[in-house]
Design an enzyme around this catalytic site. Sequence first.
Site, mmCIF file in Angstrom:
data_model
loop_
_atom_site.group_PDB
_atom_site.id
_atom_site.type_symbol
_atom_site.label_atom_id
_atom_site.label_comp_id
_atom_site.label_asym_id
_atom_site.label_seq_id
_atom_site.Cartn_x
_atom_site.Cartn_y
_atom_site.Cartn_z
ATOM 1 N N THR A 180 0.873 -1.174 0.000
ATOM 2 C CA THR A 180 0.000 0.000 0.000
ATOM 3 C C THR A 180 0.907 1.220 0.000
ATOM 4 O O THR A 180 2.089 1.087 0.297
ATOM 5 C CB THR A 180 -0.891 -0.008 1.272
ATOM 6 O OG1 THR A 180 -1.934 -0.980 1.129
ATOM 7 C CG2 THR A 180 -1.563 1.329 1.543
ATOM 8 N N ARG A 208 -13.545 -7.730 -3.185
ATOM 9 C CA ARG A 208 -13.020 -7.548 -1.816
ATOM 10 C C ARG A 208 -12.491 -6.106 -1.652
ATOM 11 O O ARG A 208 -11.764 -5.591 -2.476
ATOM 12 C CB ARG A 208 -11.900 -8.553 -1.564
ATOM 13 C CG ARG A 208 -11.239 -8.429 -0.188
ATOM 14 C CD ARG A 208 -9.998 -7.565 -0.238
ATOM 15 N NE ARG A 208 -9.269 -7.608 1.021
ATOM 16 C CZ ARG A 208 -8.237 -6.815 1.294
ATOM 17 N NH1 ARG A 208 -7.809 -5.937 0.421
ATOM 18 N NH2 ARG A 208 -7.633 -6.900 2.455
ATOM 19 N N ASP A 211 -8.969 -2.180 4.053
ATOM 20 C CA ASP A 211 -9.128 -1.139 5.065
ATOM 21 C C ASP A 211 -8.871 0.260 4.529
ATOM 22 O O ASP A 211 -9.333 1.252 5.107
ATOM 23 C CB ASP A 211 -8.173 -1.407 6.235
ATOM 24 C CG ASP A 211 -6.719 -1.456 5.784
ATOM 25 O OD1 ASP A 211 -6.440 -2.067 4.740
ATOM 26 O OD2 ASP A 211 -5.866 -0.869 6.466
ATOM 27 N N GLY A 232 -1.346 -3.210 5.732
ATOM 28 C CA GLY A 232 -1.292 -4.536 6.347
ATOM 29 C C GLY A 232 -2.527 -5.346 6.012
ATOM 30 O O GLY A 232 -3.254 -5.017 5.065
ATOM 31 N N THR A 233 -2.764 -6.368 6.780
ATOM 32 C CA THR A 233 -3.902 -7.270 6.559
ATOM 33 C C THR A 233 -5.205 -6.500 6.789
ATOM 34 O O THR A 233 -5.668 -6.344 7.923
ATOM 35 C CB THR A 233 -3.829 -8.448 7.553
ATOM 36 O OG1 THR A 233 -2.468 -8.770 7.781
ATOM 37 C CG2 THR A 233 -4.570 -9.649 7.029
ATOM 38 N N GLY A 234 -5.791 -6.033 5.704
ATOM 39 C CA GLY A 234 -6.893 -5.081 5.801
ATOM 40 C C GLY A 234 -8.059 -5.522 6.671
ATOM 41 O O GLY A 234 -8.636 -4.729 7.417
HETATM 42 N N1 ASP Z 1 -4.165 -2.872 3.706
HETATM 43 C C1 ASP Z 1 -4.169 -3.289 2.327
HETATM 44 C C2 ASP Z 1 -5.416 -4.072 2.066
HETATM 45 O O1 ASP Z 1 -5.800 -4.875 2.898
HETATM 46 C C3 ASP Z 1 -2.981 -4.104 1.953
HETATM 47 C C4 ASP Z 1 -1.668 -3.610 2.485
HETATM 48 O O2 ASP Z 1 -1.578 -2.547 3.042
HETATM 49 O O3 ASP Z 1 -0.666 -4.292 2.328
HETATM 50 O O4 ASP Z 1 -5.995 -3.913 1.038
#
Ligand code: ASP
Length: 317
Positions: A180, A208, A211, A232-234
């Site tokens: 991101t 999908r 976040d 991160g893991t949204g």
């Molecule tokens: N947060 C982003 C998402 O879940 C992915 C990322 O930041 O690596 O879409």
Amino acid sequence: MALTRAEPALAIHGGAGTISAAALDLGGAAAHHAALRAALASGWRVLAGGGAALEAVTAAVCALEDDPLFNAARGAVFTEAGRLEMDAAVMEGREKRAGAVAGICGPRNPVLAARAVMEASGAVLLAGAGAETFLRTQGIAFEEEGYFSTQRRLDALRLEMARRAAGAPDTRSDADRHGTVGAVARDAAGDLAAATSTGGMTGKRPGRIGDTPVFGAGTFADNASCAVSCTGTGEVFIRHTAAAEIGARVRLAGQSLEVAAEAVIAELLAASGDGGLIAIGQAGPPVLVFNSAGMYRGYATAEGGFYTAIHREGYRR
Ligand code: ASP
């Protein structure tokens, strides 16, 4: 008109989906540092000229979106159907105006699409075909899908689909999994702003949404507390309302921005959410924290110094 003058500040991230320290050769590291510096320069130019935090975060994120090294706009990751679906958001902290797009592919700079939603749509979040119809009226540049597509991301998708077909464990690097870009800023008037843009997770389910465009999760700005941009893991960041949680801790519990950010990032890790965030408050330096192996990141100081880092090494000036 704000009565007090504040010290401008800017921080950026290029995502927690970093290439591992072992796999990142000197040239790769240098390219990422240079790209981060270029984005800092774009944003800092705005602040140094007395411009608004909102303009600074937009400029910094545009620079990161234009660079195929990062998972946003050009260089975005693919869905499991081999398509590109991008999310982006922008928010300013004075009036808490906000705009976001989700699942789009077309605008050259999704962050400018988010700005258009904020400024001209009457909505806060637009998705899909309706978003595109609106954005086509906004005078922003569009590109064909091929402009955003890179071999590296196609390879990452091919490997991931083969892994799924074989039922093999997920041993992908953070870089192949997600990424991101984002920026937070405070301007001389004391106004805060945040912007975030992403292609999401490699091989994500079509439709999908992560976040990034969910205010209070991946993006948030409130002059009364802080501006935050996450990576991160949204899904975990959404369920924990990560960005708003930091704001609430600062505003209501009197925690320092650093304490609040570290606590939330630890809470996310405990829930299997890996990633990081950047945040800026009413005063003081920005906070850049992560629970993953690394996070492409950087910040600018009032003296005009640009500092960048990738893993847990010291910042490079
Ligand atoms: N947060 C982003 C998402 O879940 C992915 C990322 O930041 O690596 O879409």
